[in-house]
Design a protein around this motif. Sequence first.
Motif, PDB file in Angstrom:
ATOM      1  N   MET A   1       0.825  -1.205   0.000  1.00  0.00           N
ATOM      2  CA  MET A   1       0.000   0.000   0.000  1.00  0.00           C
ATOM      3  C   MET A   1       0.856   1.251   0.000  1.00  0.00           C
ATOM      4  O   MET A   1       0.781   2.114  -0.885  1.00  0.00           O
ATOM      5  CB  MET A   1      -0.889  -0.046   1.250  1.00  0.00           C
ATOM      6  CG  MET A   1      -1.748   1.184   1.429  1.00  0.00           C
ATOM      7  SD  MET A   1      -2.985   1.303   0.116  1.00  0.00           S
ATOM      8  CE  MET A   1      -3.574   2.937   0.371  1.00  0.00           C
ATOM      9  N   LEU A   2       1.707   1.320   1.044  1.00  0.00           N
ATOM     10  CA  LEU A   2       2.587   2.476   1.151  1.00  0.00           C
ATOM     11  C   LEU A   2       3.462   2.606  -0.077  1.00  0.00           C
ATOM     12  O   LEU A   2       3.707   3.701  -0.577  1.00  0.00           O
ATOM     13  CB  LEU A   2       3.468   2.342   2.402  1.00  0.00           C
ATOM     14  CG  LEU A   2       2.917   3.011   3.673  1.00  0.00           C
ATOM     15  CD1 LEU A   2       3.876   2.821   4.822  1.00  0.00           C
ATOM     16  CD2 LEU A   2       2.657   4.481   3.417  1.00  0.00           C
ATOM     17  N   GLU A   3       3.860   1.429  -0.556  1.00  0.00           N
ATOM     18  CA  GLU A   3       4.746   1.467  -1.720  1.00  0.00           C
ATOM     19  C   GLU A   3       4.030   2.002  -2.945  1.00  0.00           C
ATOM     20  O   GLU A   3       4.587   2.756  -3.735  1.00  0.00           O
ATOM     21  CB  GLU A   3       5.291   0.063  -1.992  1.00  0.00           C
ATOM     22  CG  GLU A   3       6.525  -0.245  -1.171  1.00  0.00           C
ATOM     23  CD  GLU A   3       6.919  -1.701  -1.262  1.00  0.00           C
ATOM     24  OE1 GLU A   3       6.531  -2.369  -2.254  1.00  0.00           O
ATOM     25  OE2 GLU A   3       7.606  -2.167  -0.332  1.00  0.00           O
ATOM     26  N   THR A   4       2.769   1.613  -3.085  1.00  0.00           N
ATOM     27  CA  THR A   4       1.999   2.124  -4.217  1.00  0.00           C
ATOM     28  C   THR A   4       1.884   3.640  -4.119  1.00  0.00           C
ATOM     29  O   THR A   4       2.082   4.370  -5.092  1.00  0.00           O
ATOM     30  CB  THR A   4       0.564   1.539  -4.198  1.00  0.00           C
ATOM     31  OG1 THR A   4       0.619   0.243  -3.644  1.00  0.00           O
ATOM     32  CG2 THR A   4      -0.034   1.547  -5.571  1.00  0.00           C
ATOM     33  N   LEU A   5       1.567   4.094  -2.899  1.00  0.00           N
ATOM     34  CA  LEU A   5       1.449   5.534  -2.684  1.00  0.00           C
ATOM     35  C   LEU A   5       2.756   6.229  -3.039  1.00  0.00           C
ATOM     36  O   LEU A   5       2.776   7.251  -3.724  1.00  0.00           O
ATOM     37  CB  LEU A   5       1.098   5.822  -1.218  1.00  0.00           C
ATOM     38  CG  LEU A   5      -0.377   5.671  -0.850  1.00  0.00           C
ATOM     39  CD1 LEU A   5      -0.579   5.988   0.616  1.00  0.00           C
ATOM     40  CD2 LEU A   5      -1.236   6.558  -1.724  1.00  0.00           C
ATOM     41  N   TYR A   6       3.836   5.617  -2.571  1.00  0.00           N
ATOM     42  CA  TYR A   6       5.142   6.199  -2.831  1.00  0.00           C
ATOM     43  C   TYR A   6       5.396   6.261  -4.336  1.00  0.00           C
ATOM     44  O   TYR A   6       5.803   7.276  -4.882  1.00  0.00           O
ATOM     45  CB  TYR A   6       6.223   5.370  -2.121  1.00  0.00           C
ATOM     46  CG  TYR A   6       7.619   5.890  -2.341  1.00  0.00           C
ATOM     47  CD1 TYR A   6       8.127   6.913  -1.548  1.00  0.00           C
ATOM     48  CD2 TYR A   6       8.422   5.349  -3.355  1.00  0.00           C
ATOM     49  CE1 TYR A   6       9.390   7.411  -1.761  1.00  0.00           C
ATOM     50  CE2 TYR A   6       9.693   5.849  -3.575  1.00  0.00           C
ATOM     51  CZ  TYR A   6      10.175   6.862  -2.777  1.00  0.00           C
ATOM     52  OH  TYR A   6      11.427   7.358  -2.989  1.00  0.00           O
ATOM     53  N   ALA A   7       5.103   5.174  -4.994  1.00  0.00           N
ATOM     54  CA  ALA A   7       5.343   5.103  -6.434  1.00  0.00           C
ATOM     55  C   ALA A   7       4.509   6.145  -7.168  1.00  0.00           C
ATOM     56  O   ALA A   7       4.955   6.730  -8.152  1.00  0.00           O
ATOM     57  CB  ALA A   7       5.013   3.695  -6.944  1.00  0.00           C
ATOM     58  N   TRP A   8       3.296   6.383  -6.656  1.00  0.00           N
ATOM     59  CA  TRP A   8       2.411   7.323  -7.338  1.00  0.00           C
ATOM     60  C   TRP A   8       2.762   8.776  -7.051  1.00  0.00           C
ATOM     61  O   TRP A   8       2.788   9.602  -7.952  1.00  0.00           O
ATOM     62  CB  TRP A   8       0.954   7.063  -6.928  1.00  0.00           C
ATOM     63  CG  TRP A   8       0.262   6.228  -7.945  1.00  0.00           C
ATOM     64  CD1 TRP A   8       0.173   4.864  -7.964  1.00  0.00           C
ATOM     65  CD2 TRP A   8      -0.390   6.712  -9.113  1.00  0.00           C
ATOM     66  NE1 TRP A   8      -0.500   4.460  -9.071  1.00  0.00           N
ATOM     67  CE2 TRP A   8      -0.869   5.568  -9.803  1.00  0.00           C
ATOM     68  CE3 TRP A   8      -0.626   7.971  -9.661  1.00  0.00           C
ATOM     69  CZ2 TRP A   8      -1.571   5.655 -11.005  1.00  0.00           C
ATOM     70  CZ3 TRP A   8      -1.334   8.054 -10.847  1.00  0.00           C
ATOM     71  CH2 TRP A   8      -1.795   6.911 -11.510  1.00  0.00           C
TER      72      TRP A   8
END
Lengths: 296, 327
Positions: A1-8
């Motif tokens: 989740m956090l990683e997706t946010l970070y990536a976005w």
Amino acid sequence: MLETLYAWFIAPFDYAFMNRALVASLALSLAAPPLGVFLVLRGMSLIGDAMSHAILPGVALGFLLAGFSLPAMSLGGMLSGILVALLAGSVSQMTGHREDASMASFFLISLAGGVMLVSLAGSSVDLTHVLFGSILAVDSTALLLIALISSLIIIILAVIFRALVVECLDPLFLRGQGVRGGLVHSIFLGLVVLNLTAGFQTLGTLMAVGLMMLPATTARFWSTRLEGLIMISVLVALVSSSGGLLLSYHLSLPSGPAIILLAGVAYLFSAIFGRHYSLSARRRRRATPLGADMNE
Amino acid sequence: MDCSKHHGGTSLHGRGLSIPATLLLCYSLSVRPSLFRSSSHVPPSPPRRAVPLFADVLIGGASADICTDSPDTSVAGGLLVCGVVALMSRLQLKDLQLARGGRTVLEHIDGTFQDAAITALIGANGAGKSTLIQAIMGTLSPVSGSVECQVPAVRRAWLPQQLALDLSFPMSVEELIMTGTWPSHGAFKGYCGAHYRRGREIMTRLGISHLAHRPLGELSGGQRQRALIGRTLMQEAELLLLDEPFANVDTDTVDVLMEVLRDMARQGATILIVLHDMVHLSKLADDVLILAEGHGRWATPDALLDRYTIGQLSRPPRLPLSFPGTN
């Protein structure tokens, strides 16, 4: 989740060009909306648009003489913007023409002249650059210039703020107090020109107005206080410029239009759901009871 | 102006009286109590002028004509006090000719407005009342003659006719009143607590303290008139020009505003007010300037009242729209 946010949301700005673009648009988002708020309040919403045409011949001339050099183009834009504003003002004073009529004439002349100059000098790619900007090509010099101009605008606006407010409300009172309202007005128009020259590199001469006006018109639906208008408009500008950059990165859209369109979405949303003057506000049938504000 | 001075409640005319000094100073000290200390007391019925002008004597005596041809007679009059009043008057018109778009509106307007008094300006629509006010404010330069005004520009206040101001600007009542501090604060200086307190006092006095944070655009006609008067109080205006301030305003507001104006006059302000209502005039005016047919004549309200109410009590008194006796 956090990683997706970070990536976005974070990762795109690891690239230096995105980083610079973000800083540039955030700086513009701080300086432009307050000017837009005053333009809207004075019923001069279209002046910004007209001004953006006025800086074009100067930008083109700078481009002709010095190539794609930001300082030269900015200086040219600033000079031609101020010159056209002064010319339009004095023509309307001398001929008794209404100011909006003479401004419209001058801005059309300058737009045509500017487009002519750019196409004489370079390819259509250059023209697109000047008209619509290329925020992803902002270099450190451009960034410095944008930050400098934005700071200058905020400082000068703070200095003339009270005079500007009083001048909007009651020019004669200000005149009685020994302040020439015309001077305040000219300084203000100068700031608008200054802001547009800062914005044209990133958003283009035509789009730069968008970051000034759309957040201001959006804020009108959320607040009836001057402070509120300014804060909300800055907020809208900050969000839409960073959001627009992200969109343009992820969906490979041109960045300028993405930013302005996002601000446009905010405007449309507010026009429907805003607290004041909006469609839903008109249908609302609630009201504060009598005497509710007696103890304010 | 420093804050401490305000806090103590200052005389309305702390500064700016640059004319023949000592006489004036003595006079002003003797007749001008503090504006804001006197806010609690109810003023007596509109006081008449303390010093009778020669014009009064003339009219009250032999002459039945209510107009004096030239107010200069009051200067020429033998009464010493009259001379003093005329000398120290801060607003004089000298053979003034005013035009609009090349057409003369008023000519040969002479006169001395009494200090510390309320002068009513009456006349039909189009008689040139607003034109005269603009000339006094300095926004319209006269074709010939002059307006001699000793009041510094920062202490002049002008209340235009209703709707002349665009009050849709998002500003609250309190903010509007605080802009009245311009003479002392200019464009940059911050307001301090004492000034806000004074703004509060002014709003309380005008009965609009509950509207302090209301945007101007939401006010009723009477409320905005009170707010605008509030700004002139904050400005410590010494010359006040009001263009039909009681038009479309309820009687409560009229009463409050009259009381405030009376007080300001008592502090020494020179007040010029355009009126269309004989009742207001009889309650408020110390002196009357009638404009008609491009000329001006001076009269006293008593004389006007006498002439226009005798034997016609059933009819509401009306203001003359032309010079009495000429038609």
